[in-house]
Every structure is written in C-alpha cells, then in structure tokens.
Write a protein that holds these residues in place. Sequence first.
Motif, PDB file in Angstrom:
ATOM      1  N   GLN A   1       0.820  -1.255   0.106  1.00 48.29           N
ATOM      2  CA  GLN A   1       0.024   0.122   0.042  1.00 48.29           C
ATOM      3  C   GLN A   1       0.794   1.213  -0.101  1.00 48.29           C
ATOM      4  OE1 GLN A   1      -2.688  -0.268   3.227  1.00 48.29           O
ATOM      5  NE2 GLN A   1      -3.259  -2.284   2.783  1.00 48.29           N
ATOM      6  N   PRO A   2       0.504   2.241  -0.668  1.00 49.97           N
ATOM      7  CA  PRO A   2       1.221   3.497  -0.782  1.00 49.97           C
ATOM      8  C   PRO A   2       1.027   4.299   0.546  1.00 49.97           C
ATOM      9  CG  PRO A   2      -0.587   3.773  -1.957  1.00 49.97           C
ATOM     10  CD  PRO A   2      -0.866   2.301  -1.475  1.00 49.97           C
ATOM     11  N   GLU A   3       1.394   3.582   1.805  1.00 49.85           N
ATOM     12  CA  GLU A   3       1.159   4.211   3.104  1.00 49.85           C
ATOM     13  C   GLU A   3       1.593   5.900   3.232  1.00 49.85           C
ATOM     14  OE1 GLU A   3       2.151   1.713   6.144  1.00 49.85           O
ATOM     15  OE2 GLU A   3       0.205   0.489   5.850  1.00 49.85           O
ATOM     16  N   ARG A   4       3.076   5.846   2.712  1.00 52.78           N
ATOM     17  CA  ARG A   4       3.614   7.248   2.998  1.00 52.78           C
ATOM     18  C   ARG A   4       2.976   8.269   1.792  1.00 52.78           C
ATOM     19  NH1 ARG A   4      10.210   6.096   3.139  1.00 52.78           N
ATOM     20  NH2 ARG A   4      10.349   5.009   5.327  1.00 52.78           N
ATOM     21  N   ALA A   5       2.761   7.833   0.838  1.00 46.37           N
ATOM     22  CA  ALA A   5       2.202   8.861  -0.110  1.00 46.37           C
ATOM     23  C   ALA A   5       0.764   9.202   0.134  1.00 46.37           C
ATOM     24  CB  ALA A   5       2.112   8.196  -1.539  1.00 46.37           C
ATOM     25  N   MET A   6       0.011   8.152   0.914  1.00 47.39           N
ATOM     26  CA  MET A   6      -1.463   8.634   1.329  1.00 47.39           C
ATOM     27  C   MET A   6      -1.343   9.271   2.405  1.00 47.39           C
ATOM     28  SD  MET A   6      -3.810   5.176   0.862  1.00 47.39           S
ATOM     29  CE  MET A   6      -2.572   4.062   1.931  1.00 47.39           C
ATOM     30  N   ALA A   7      -0.499   9.097   3.410  1.00 47.52           N
ATOM     31  CA  ALA A   7      -0.149  10.055   4.661  1.00 47.52           C
ATOM     32  C   ALA A   7       0.118  11.473   4.049  1.00 47.52           C
ATOM     33  CB  ALA A   7       0.820   9.482   5.600  1.00 47.52           C
ATOM     34  N   ALA A   8       0.977  11.520   3.113  1.00 45.25           N
ATOM     35  CA  ALA A   8       1.569  12.879   2.794  1.00 45.25           C
ATOM     36  C   ALA A   8       0.489  13.698   2.112  1.00 45.25           C
ATOM     37  CB  ALA A   8       2.551  12.861   1.714  1.00 45.25           C
ATOM     38  N   ALA A   9      -0.418  12.873   1.303  1.00 45.21           N
ATOM     39  CA  ALA A   9      -1.606  13.675   0.489  1.00 45.21           C
ATOM     40  C   ALA A   9      -2.745  13.989   1.629  1.00 45.21           C
ATOM     41  CB  ALA A   9      -2.218  12.419  -0.244  1.00 45.21           C
ATOM     42  N   LEU A  10      -2.973  13.091   2.539  1.00 43.80           N
ATOM     43  CA  LEU A  10      -4.012  13.334   3.773  1.00 43.80           C
ATOM     44  C   LEU A  10      -3.541  14.896   4.512  1.00 43.80           C
ATOM     45  CD1 LEU A  10      -6.737  12.689   4.687  1.00 43.80           C
ATOM     46  CD2 LEU A  10      -5.397  11.196   6.500  1.00 43.80           C
TER      47      LEU A  10
ATOM     48  N   GLU B   1      -5.242  15.057  -4.030  1.00 46.47           N
ATOM     49  CA  GLU B   1      -3.598  15.164  -3.534  1.00 46.47           C
ATOM     50  C   GLU B   1      -3.102  13.869  -4.197  1.00 46.47           C
ATOM     51  OE1 GLU B   1      -1.722  17.505  -2.718  1.00 46.47           O
ATOM     52  OE2 GLU B   1      -3.094  19.131  -2.110  1.00 46.47           O
ATOM     53  N   LEU B   2      -3.289  12.650  -3.862  1.00 46.48           N
ATOM     54  CA  LEU B   2      -2.779  11.448  -4.237  1.00 46.48           C
ATOM     55  C   LEU B   2      -2.814  11.379  -5.558  1.00 46.48           C
ATOM     56  CD1 LEU B   2      -1.415   8.684  -3.354  1.00 46.48           C
ATOM     57  CD2 LEU B   2      -3.661   7.920  -3.108  1.00 46.48           C
ATOM     58  N   VAL B   3      -3.689  11.300  -6.254  1.00 45.80           N
ATOM     59  CA  VAL B   3      -3.620  10.963  -7.807  1.00 45.80           C
ATOM     60  C   VAL B   3      -2.692  11.938  -8.671  1.00 45.80           C
ATOM     61  CG1 VAL B   3      -5.635   9.670  -7.891  1.00 45.80           C
ATOM     62  CG2 VAL B   3      -5.759  11.782  -8.288  1.00 45.80           C
ATOM     63  N   GLY B   4      -2.771  13.215  -8.082  1.00 45.45           N
ATOM     64  CA  GLY B   4      -2.010  14.252  -8.714  1.00 45.45           C
ATOM     65  C   GLY B   4      -0.334  14.128  -8.287  1.00 45.45           C
ATOM     66  N   SER B   5       0.098  13.344  -7.521  1.00 44.19           N
ATOM     67  CA  SER B   5       1.617  13.356  -7.171  1.00 44.19           C
ATOM     68  C   SER B   5       2.146  12.524  -7.931  1.00 44.19           C
ATOM     69  CB  SER B   5       1.623  12.987  -5.622  1.00 44.19           C
ATOM     70  OG  SER B   5       1.244  11.640  -5.389  1.00 44.19           O
ATOM     71  N   PRO B   6       3.384  12.757  -7.864  1.00 42.68           N
ATOM     72  CA  PRO B   6       4.600  11.914  -8.829  1.00 42.68           C
ATOM     73  C   PRO B   6       4.458  10.554  -8.317  1.00 42.68           C
ATOM     74  CG  PRO B   6       5.446  13.969  -8.169  1.00 42.68           C
ATOM     75  CD  PRO B   6       4.081  13.774  -7.575  1.00 42.68           C
ATOM     76  N   ALA B   7       4.073  10.381  -6.890  1.00 39.40           N
ATOM     77  CA  ALA B   7       3.971   8.925  -6.126  1.00 39.40           C
ATOM     78  C   ALA B   7       3.362   8.037  -6.627  1.00 39.40           C
ATOM     79  CB  ALA B   7       3.800   9.151  -4.585  1.00 39.40           C
ATOM     80  N   TRP B   8       2.047   8.498  -7.420  1.00 39.09           N
ATOM     81  CA  TRP B   8       0.783   7.854  -7.782  1.00 39.09           C
ATOM     82  C   TRP B   8       1.248   6.732  -8.875  1.00 39.09           C
ATOM     83  CZ3 TRP B   8      -3.066   5.161  -6.259  1.00 39.09           C
ATOM     84  CH2 TRP B   8      -4.207   4.975  -7.253  1.00 39.09           C
ATOM     85  N   PRO B   9       1.970   7.502  -9.903  1.00 44.23           N
ATOM     86  CA  PRO B   9       2.171   6.397 -11.176  1.00 44.23           C
ATOM     87  C   PRO B   9       3.157   5.447 -10.772  1.00 44.23           C
ATOM     88  CG  PRO B   9       2.817   8.846 -11.539  1.00 44.23           C
ATOM     89  CD  PRO B   9       1.950   9.024 -10.388  1.00 44.23           C
ATOM     90  N   ARG B  10       4.190   5.911  -9.807  1.00 44.99           N
ATOM     91  CA  ARG B  10       5.287   5.155  -9.374  1.00 44.99           C
ATOM     92  C   ARG B  10       4.836   4.029  -8.426  1.00 44.99           C
ATOM     93  NH1 ARG B  10       8.217   9.954  -7.776  1.00 44.99           N
ATOM     94  NH2 ARG B  10       7.563   9.458  -5.635  1.00 44.99           N
ATOM     95  N   HIS B  11       3.719   4.257  -7.639  1.00 46.49           N
ATOM     96  CA  HIS B  11       3.308   3.050  -6.892  1.00 46.49           C
ATOM     97  C   HIS B  11       2.388   2.175  -7.724  1.00 46.49           C
ATOM     98  CE1 HIS B  11       0.414   1.147  -4.070  1.00 46.49           C
ATOM     99  NE2 HIS B  11      -0.672   1.564  -4.922  1.00 46.49           N
ATOM    100  N   LEU B  12       1.693   2.569  -8.798  1.00 49.61           N
ATOM    101  CA  LEU B  12       1.194   1.757  -9.744  1.00 49.61           C
ATOM    102  C   LEU B  12       2.003   0.734 -10.649  1.00 49.61           C
ATOM    103  CD1 LEU B  12      -1.649   3.807 -11.127  1.00 49.61           C
ATOM    104  CD2 LEU B  12      -1.881   2.495  -9.387  1.00 49.61           C
ATOM    105  N   ARG B  13       3.084   1.436 -10.953  1.00 44.66           N
ATOM    106  CA  ARG B  13       4.358   0.521 -11.778  1.00 44.66           C
ATOM    107  C   ARG B  13       4.736  -0.276 -10.377  1.00 44.66           C
ATOM    108  NH1 ARG B  13       5.614   5.701 -13.767  1.00 44.66           N
ATOM    109  NH2 ARG B  13       7.407   5.771 -12.389  1.00 44.66           N
ATOM    110  N   SER B  14       5.027  -0.073  -9.493  1.00 43.16           N
ATOM    111  CA  SER B  14       5.509  -0.997  -8.273  1.00 43.16           C
ATOM    112  C   SER B  14       4.503  -2.134  -8.125  1.00 43.16           C
ATOM    113  CB  SER B  14       5.832  -0.334  -7.229  1.00 43.16           C
ATOM    114  OG  SER B  14       6.182  -1.074  -6.161  1.00 43.16           O
ATOM    115  N   VAL B  15       3.419  -1.700  -8.069  1.00 42.52           N
ATOM    116  CA  VAL B  15       2.391  -2.917  -7.691  1.00 42.52           C
ATOM    117  C   VAL B  15       2.107  -3.920  -8.816  1.00 42.52           C
ATOM    118  CG1 VAL B  15      -0.313  -3.096  -7.344  1.00 42.52           C
ATOM    119  CG2 VAL B  15       1.035  -1.574  -5.936  1.00 42.52           C
ATOM    120  N   ALA B  16       2.200  -3.166 -10.297  1.00 43.72           N
ATOM    121  CA  ALA B  16       2.059  -4.160 -11.156  1.00 43.72           C
ATOM    122  C   ALA B  16       3.242  -5.141 -11.397  1.00 43.72           C
ATOM    123  CB  ALA B  16       2.157  -3.244 -12.644  1.00 43.72           C
TER     124      ALA B  16
END
Length: 477
Positions: A129-138, A361-376
């Motif tokens: 899970q993108p816990e750091r990215a979600m925490a930063a987005a929140l 905030e999450l889907v607009g951040s650079p962390a979002w595409p990185r997370h999707l690639r990592s999970v894939a």
Amino acid sequence: MQERSSVGELAEQLRRELDRYSPGGKLPSSRALVERFRVSPVTVSRALAQLAAEGLVVTRPGAGAFRARPRAAAAPVGDTSWQEVALSADGAADLVPRSVDASGVLVSLAAPPPGVIEFSGGYLHPSLQPERAMAAALSRAGRRPGAWGRPPTDGLPELREWFARGIGGAITAAEVLITAGGQSALTIALRALAPPGAPVLVESPTYPGMLAIARAAGLRPVPVPVDPEGVRPALLADAFRATGARLFVCQPLVQNPTGAVLSAGRRGEVLRIAREAGAFVIEDDFVRRLVHEDAGPLPRPLASDDPDGVVVHVCSLTKATSPSFRVSALAARGPALERLRAIQVVDTFFVPRPLQEAALELVGSPAWPRHLRSVATELKNRRNAMTGALATELPELALPHIPRGGYHLWLRLPDGADESALTAAALRAGVALTPGRPYFSAEPPAGHVRLSFAAVAGLGEITEGVRRLRAACDEVF
C-alpha cells in the motif's frame, strides 16, 4: 506486521504490570516506555490506546496515562429474546429481506488468526500500500482552503473530472458521482435500477459482495456462465428473454473470481443484447489499477463505447490503495443519473471532503504512477510464484486461466472433493483460503477455491502457504 505484533506484545506487558499502580496512579511516561522496551513512540501510543479502549487506563493529553478506577458493578443483563419476534414476524412476505447474509463478504474482510497465512484477503498487504504517499496526501489535503467544509453532494468537480478522464469516451464530470467505495456504489446502483422482487442477471461465478447486495435489496440473482472470454452472449440473451430482467451486472476486466477479460468480439454483443432488452449494464471496473506488468494494452471501459446510457460504470481507488481509502465513482447518463444521485444523497449525503481532497492530492502526485508501476511488477511476481508453487506441489488443482491482473487465482478442485472440508483442513494447517461456493448464485458445477497472493507479506509466505495447503489436501483428498 512487525509493528502490529510489537503493539500487542507491549499492551500485554503493560496489562500484566497494572497491579503495580493504585487506581488513578500514573503510569511511566511515553518516553520512559520507549526507552525501556526499545520500541517506537507510535507503538507506545497504540498500546496505550488499546488499553484505554479496554477500560484499563485513562489517557489525559499533556498529563500522561493513568490506571483506570474500578468500574461500577455491571448492570443486570437484559432479556432481548423479544427481538426474535419483532425482527422476524411476517418476514416471509417481505420483498426486501430484513436479515442479510454477509458471510461471503466477511471471508475477505476478517483477519486470520496469528500465524495463519492469508490466502483469503481481498486487499493489498500493507507493504504494497502507498502508505507514505497517502499520509502525505492527507496532510496536504488538510491544509487546503475549505478542506473541512461541506463538499458538493456530487463530489469535488476536480475529482469527478479525474474519474471521467479515466473512464474515457464522451463521459464528462457532470455524469460522475463520488461515492464511498465500490461496495457503496454497487449498492446505490442496484437499488436504483431494479425494484424489489425483480431478477438481476449476474456472471457465474461472481463477486459474493454483489450477490449479498442484490439479495439484501430483495432482488433475485440469475446466473449467466462465464468462460475465459467473459460472459457468453448467447446465454445472456437467453437469460434476458427467459426472465424479463432489466439489469445485468458484470466485470469485463479481470473478472472476479475467474480472471476472465471480456473479449473484443463480445463487447459490442453484450451492449447490443442489453440495449435490445431495454436493460442496464452495471460495469464493475474494480481492478483496472491492479493489472500486472505483463498485461499489455487494456480494453477501454464498456462505458466509453456506450453513447446511449446503457452502462452504469463503477470504479474505485480502494483496491489500489487501502481498504480505508474509500473513494469511488459512479458514472451514468440520462434519468438513471438523477435516480442514482437521489439515492446517494439520501443514504450518505456526501463523501467526507478531506478524503476527497486527499484523493486529489494522491492521484496528482508523482508518487501515484510510481506506486501503480511498483504494484504491477509485484503482483506479476507473486502470481508467478503462486502458479509455479501450485504446479509443483498441487497439480491436481486445475487452474483454467492465469490472470494478467487482480490479486488471486481461481482453482477447480478434483471431482467429488469437499471444498468445506478443504477450507477447514487448510486453516488447521495454517493457511486461510476462500471457498468457491459463495461465488455462485445457484448450484456450482464443481468445488472451487480462491487463493489471494496480494494479502501476504511476500514470496516466502506464498511458497510456505502452498506447502501447507499440500498437507491439507493430503488430509482431505
């Protein structure tokens, strides 16, 4: 997993030591507990919160934690037997049943006992899970102007626009409603589009949570078989003619549980058949953001090829993020949209604005595409590890289709095998799996089990879980 274990261990240690303090006596400071037990401040905070929830300690901001004073004598236990009559009287005549069977849903929500490998989970393991990215987005969302105000009932315009772009075709933000998770979106759609007592066509097998929603709404699920290319159009047309149904629920992309993808040749057929029947198609596009690295180009959502409002589209951020990140979308056209909007408002008013702002905030951040690639990548590796281990250890379990997305495998048991007995034996062996029966709205053609590879800690747990499953099969078969 280690953090959760530390919290439980510290809470147990503090629980044993409470008798050292008189009622109202102050416990050591958080700093002292951190130094003594060599744990993080977060672990201490969570352990104290657990004891406070049990009524054993009282925490006072700025002052510390104190042993709770003894509770007053418990009140006499009341007699609730009268409720059996009140809840069931004349129940046979109810179009909408008052009792709901949630067992098929709880299988994927319940945490297994300690030490049991979780092949039954329906969400990503915390390590994925993108816990750091979600925490930063929140955190960023909470600082946005107006973040704690009342949002538009349909959802934030920017978030609706983001979902509309993802669906594609001619779908616009004005045709999107923000809802509180995919389950909520499906509930709204089924209630809006079919009256109690009506038939609803469903894929067979299909997601048990959707079957539970349908039955709770008083609908009658009618199965339409699925093969590796998705729902079979000829049987779908037959089912519409035989039942007079005006609603079909499907998962065209990586169907749950089979992993099938509706083929290009069948997409137009499904829409044509539904349109000729004067019926809606609910498209549950739940797994688009959990495709595997080797999936190749994805087919577009059915809704993007539908100008006539046949398709009501459901998609969510939850599966790709966290079970607690409950942000999803409903897309529809015409009068159906107005009915969906009315039910959404009556049921929930709106999705909390801070959560919507955090989603933006999450889907607009650079962390979002990185997370999707990592999970894939990780899901592909886990899928390969599980299929390889099954081929070696359990060749008698048939795997008709290896999915290129999602988080589980769908296995057929040998003829005559008892899936309930296997589920129980597997749990005794230390692995939790999901039996196949809840995925069928009628009698299943054979025994099945569903094995999730996303809810475990890593590849080692997959290998060990399959080894344990081998022992369970030896006991049952």
